[in-house]
Design a protein around this motif. Structure first.
Motif, PDB file in Angstrom:
ATOM      1  N   GLY A   6      12.351   5.467   3.834  1.00 51.05           N
ATOM      2  CA  GLY A   6      11.021   4.900   3.605  1.00 51.05           C
ATOM      3  C   GLY A   6      10.292   5.609   2.483  1.00 51.05           C
ATOM      4  O   GLY A   6       9.677   4.978   1.623  1.00 51.05           O
ATOM      5  N   LYS A   7      10.362   6.935   2.486  1.00 49.04           N
ATOM      6  CA  LYS A   7       9.708   7.712   1.432  1.00 49.04           C
ATOM      7  C   LYS A   7      10.278   7.334   0.066  1.00 49.04           C
ATOM      8  O   LYS A   7       9.536   7.131  -0.894  1.00 49.04           O
ATOM      9  CB  LYS A   7       9.886   9.206   1.690  1.00 49.04           C
ATOM     10  CG  LYS A   7       9.225  10.069   0.645  1.00 49.04           C
ATOM     11  CD  LYS A   7       9.405  11.546   0.931  1.00 49.04           C
ATOM     12  CE  LYS A   7       8.748  12.386  -0.153  1.00 49.04           C
ATOM     13  NZ  LYS A   7       8.919  13.827   0.079  1.00 49.04           N
ATOM     14  N   GLY A   8      11.606   7.228   0.000  1.00 52.86           N
ATOM     15  CA  GLY A   8      12.238   6.840  -1.263  1.00 52.86           C
ATOM     16  C   GLY A   8      11.790   5.467  -1.723  1.00 52.86           C
ATOM     17  O   GLY A   8      11.514   5.248  -2.902  1.00 52.86           O
ATOM     18  N   GLY A   9      11.675   4.529  -0.788  1.00 59.49           N
ATOM     19  CA  GLY A   9      11.227   3.185  -1.144  1.00 59.49           C
ATOM     20  C   GLY A   9       9.814   3.171  -1.684  1.00 59.49           C
ATOM     21  O   GLY A   9       9.516   2.499  -2.675  1.00 59.49           O
ATOM     22  N   ALA A  10       8.923   3.936  -1.036  1.00 58.87           N
ATOM     23  CA  ALA A  10       7.532   4.002  -1.509  1.00 58.87           C
ATOM     24  C   ALA A  10       7.476   4.630  -2.897  1.00 58.87           C
ATOM     25  O   ALA A  10       6.777   4.123  -3.793  1.00 58.87           O
ATOM     26  CB  ALA A  10       6.676   4.786  -0.518  1.00 58.87           C
TER      27      ALA A  10
ATOM     28  N   GLU B  96      16.230  11.166  -5.351  1.00 59.52           N
ATOM     29  CA  GLU B  96      16.459  12.386  -4.565  1.00 59.52           C
ATOM     30  C   GLU B  96      16.397  12.063  -3.071  1.00 59.52           C
ATOM     31  O   GLU B  96      17.228  12.532  -2.290  1.00 59.52           O
ATOM     32  CB  GLU B  96      15.427  13.456  -4.909  1.00 59.52           C
ATOM     33  CG  GLU B  96      15.629  14.117  -6.250  1.00 59.52           C
ATOM     34  CD  GLU B  96      14.517  15.111  -6.573  1.00 59.52           C
ATOM     35  OE1 GLU B  96      13.877  15.653  -5.634  1.00 59.52           O
ATOM     36  OE2 GLU B  96      14.296  15.347  -7.763  1.00 59.52           O
ATOM     37  N   CYS B  97      15.399  11.276  -2.685  1.00 55.70           N
ATOM     38  CA  CYS B  97      15.265  10.884  -1.271  1.00 55.70           C
ATOM     39  C   CYS B  97      16.463  10.061  -0.815  1.00 55.70           C
ATOM     40  O   CYS B  97      17.014  10.303   0.257  1.00 55.70           O
ATOM     41  CB  CYS B  97      13.982  10.089  -1.064  1.00 55.70           C
ATOM     42  SG  CYS B  97      12.487  11.072  -1.146  1.00 55.70           S
TER      43      CYS B  97
ATOM     44  N   GLN C 299       0.872  -1.178   0.000  1.00 60.17           N
ATOM     45  CA  GLN C 299       0.000   0.000   0.000  1.00 60.17           C
ATOM     46  C   GLN C 299       0.913   1.232   0.000  1.00 60.17           C
ATOM     47  O   GLN C 299       1.053   1.937   1.005  1.00 60.17           O
ATOM     48  CB  GLN C 299      -0.919  -0.018   1.230  1.00 60.17           C
ATOM     49  CG  GLN C 299      -1.851  -1.201   1.275  1.00 60.17           C
ATOM     50  CD  GLN C 299      -2.900  -1.101   0.188  1.00 60.17           C
ATOM     51  OE1 GLN C 299      -3.619  -0.120   0.087  1.00 60.17           O
ATOM     52  NE2 GLN C 299      -2.965  -2.127  -0.651  1.00 60.17           N
ATOM     53  N   TYR C 300       1.546   1.483  -1.138  1.00 58.37           N
ATOM     54  CA  TYR C 300       2.624   2.466  -1.197  1.00 58.37           C
ATOM     55  C   TYR C 300       2.151   3.909  -1.029  1.00 58.37           C
ATOM     56  O   TYR C 300       2.872   4.723  -0.456  1.00 58.37           O
ATOM     57  CB  TYR C 300       3.426   2.281  -2.490  1.00 58.37           C
ATOM     58  CG  TYR C 300       3.964   0.873  -2.605  1.00 58.37           C
ATOM     59  CD1 TYR C 300       4.808   0.341  -1.628  1.00 58.37           C
ATOM     60  CD2 TYR C 300       3.605   0.053  -3.662  1.00 58.37           C
ATOM     61  CE1 TYR C 300       5.282  -0.955  -1.705  1.00 58.37           C
ATOM     62  CE2 TYR C 300       4.079  -1.247  -3.756  1.00 58.37           C
ATOM     63  CZ  TYR C 300       4.910  -1.741  -2.775  1.00 58.37           C
ATOM     64  OH  TYR C 300       5.369  -3.031  -2.858  1.00 58.37           O
ATOM     65  N   GLU C 301       0.960   4.235  -1.501  1.00 58.39           N
ATOM     66  CA  GLU C 301       0.434   5.595  -1.312  1.00 58.39           C
ATOM     67  C   GLU C 301       0.263   5.896   0.179  1.00 58.39           C
ATOM     68  O   GLU C 301       0.655   6.963   0.647  1.00 58.39           O
ATOM     69  CB  GLU C 301      -0.913   5.764  -2.032  1.00 58.39           C
ATOM     70  CG  GLU C 301      -0.824   5.812  -3.536  1.00 58.39           C
ATOM     71  CD  GLU C 301      -0.416   7.170  -4.071  1.00 58.39           C
ATOM     72  OE1 GLU C 301      -0.437   8.167  -3.318  1.00 58.39           O
ATOM     73  OE2 GLU C 301      -0.048   7.226  -5.257  1.00 58.39           O
ATOM     74  N   LYS C 302      -0.316   4.952   0.907  1.00 58.66           N
ATOM     75  CA  LYS C 302      -0.511   5.148   2.344  1.00 58.66           C
ATOM     76  C   LYS C 302       0.822   5.149   3.081  1.00 58.66           C
ATOM     77  O   LYS C 302       1.007   5.916   4.021  1.00 58.66           O
ATOM     78  CB  LYS C 302      -1.453   4.077   2.900  1.00 58.66           C
ATOM     79  CG  LYS C 302      -2.891   4.272   2.425  1.00 58.66           C
ATOM     80  CD  LYS C 302      -3.819   3.216   2.955  1.00 58.66           C
ATOM     81  CE  LYS C 302      -5.227   3.474   2.446  1.00 58.66           C
ATOM     82  NZ  LYS C 302      -6.162   2.450   2.861  1.00 58.66           N
ATOM     83  N   ALA C 303       1.732   4.294   2.655  1.00 57.49           N
ATOM     84  CA  ALA C 303       3.066   4.285   3.259  1.00 57.49           C
ATOM     85  C   ALA C 303       3.730   5.640   3.049  1.00 57.49           C
ATOM     86  O   ALA C 303       4.302   6.210   3.989  1.00 57.49           O
ATOM     87  CB  ALA C 303       3.922   3.177   2.644  1.00 57.49           C
TER      88      ALA C 303
ATOM     89  N   LYS D 268       8.172   6.245  -9.332  1.00 58.10           N
ATOM     90  CA  LYS D 268       8.660   7.631  -9.345  1.00 58.10           C
ATOM     91  C   LYS D 268      10.145   7.621  -8.996  1.00 58.10           C
ATOM     92  O   LYS D 268      10.568   8.052  -7.933  1.00 58.10           O
ATOM     93  CB  LYS D 268       7.846   8.472  -8.366  1.00 58.10           C
ATOM     94  CG  LYS D 268       6.370   8.512  -8.725  1.00 58.10           C
ATOM     95  CD  LYS D 268       5.553   9.300  -7.730  1.00 58.10           C
ATOM     96  CE  LYS D 268       4.092   9.310  -8.153  1.00 58.10           C
ATOM     97  NZ  LYS D 268       3.269  10.120  -7.278  1.00 58.10           N
ATOM     98  N   LEU D 269      10.937   7.128  -9.935  1.00 54.91           N
ATOM     99  CA  LEU D 269      12.338   6.833  -9.669  1.00 54.91           C
ATOM    100  C   LEU D 269      13.185   8.078  -9.430  1.00 54.91           C
ATOM    101  O   LEU D 269      14.089   8.048  -8.592  1.00 54.91           O
ATOM    102  CB  LEU D 269      12.914   5.993 -10.799  1.00 54.91           C
ATOM    103  CG  LEU D 269      12.194   4.660 -11.051  1.00 54.91           C
ATOM    104  CD1 LEU D 269      12.889   3.866 -12.143  1.00 54.91           C
ATOM    105  CD2 LEU D 269      12.087   3.836  -9.786  1.00 54.91           C
TER     106      LEU D 269
END
Length: 160
Positions: A69-73, A85-86, A45-49, A79-80
């Motif tokens: 975590g943000k970069g992984g989601a 960047e993250c 559930q990447y949007e919620k993550a 959104k590579l």
């Protein structure tokens, strides 16, 4: 937690619903949002993550680890550029604990960023060469790669 129990029972939709209800609670701790983000990530559930990880950043913007975590989601959402960047910002921090680098390595491995994972594990080992945890994490993850096409990334001293 109830959500974790539901997940282990294979009731993923119910687990997602449970975690979604938890999202409505306003936590004061960044750690609570990170844990919740990790649970959503595990359930794809990447949007919620991403929402949870962004709250982590709002609560502690100076903490570089929040961007892993943000970069992984973002990575899982395709959104590579934003993910990179993250990752770059997260790795620019100076960390005191080997466990932080080990955490980075685990997160990078999850999204197939193997070179960054290896770099993180190596930093973990440099910070605390007596702690076998960094070696174990690197070994476990890269052992999985032996059957894949990623052998060229393994350190020269890694048994193949």
């Amino acid at each position: 937690s109830k959500g974790e129990a539901l997940k282990k029972m294979g009731k993923l939709d119910q687990a997602i619903e449970c975690y979604t209800q938890v999202m409505e609670i306003k936590f004061e701790s960044r750690a609570e949002y990170e844990i919740l983000g990790d649970r959503f990530f595990e359930l794809e559930q990447y949007e919620k993550a991403l929402q949870c990880y962004e709250v982590c950043i709002e609560l502690e913007p100076e903490k570089h680890a929040n961007c892993i975590g943000k970069g992984g989601a973002l990575h899982k959402m395709g959104k590579l550029d934003q993910a990179n960047e993250c990752y770059t910002w997260a790795m620019a921090g100076e960390f005191q604990f080997a466990a932080e680098y080990e955490y980075f390595g685990d997160r990078f491995f999850e999204v197939a960023q193997y070179e960054r994972a290896l770099q993180s594990y190596e930093e973990s080992i440099k910070l605390d060469p007596q702690n076998s945890s960094g070696f174990i994490s690197m070994g476990n993850h890269f052992q999985e790669m032996k059957s894949g096409n990623h052998l060229k990334l393994l350190p020269s001293w890694f048994p193949t």
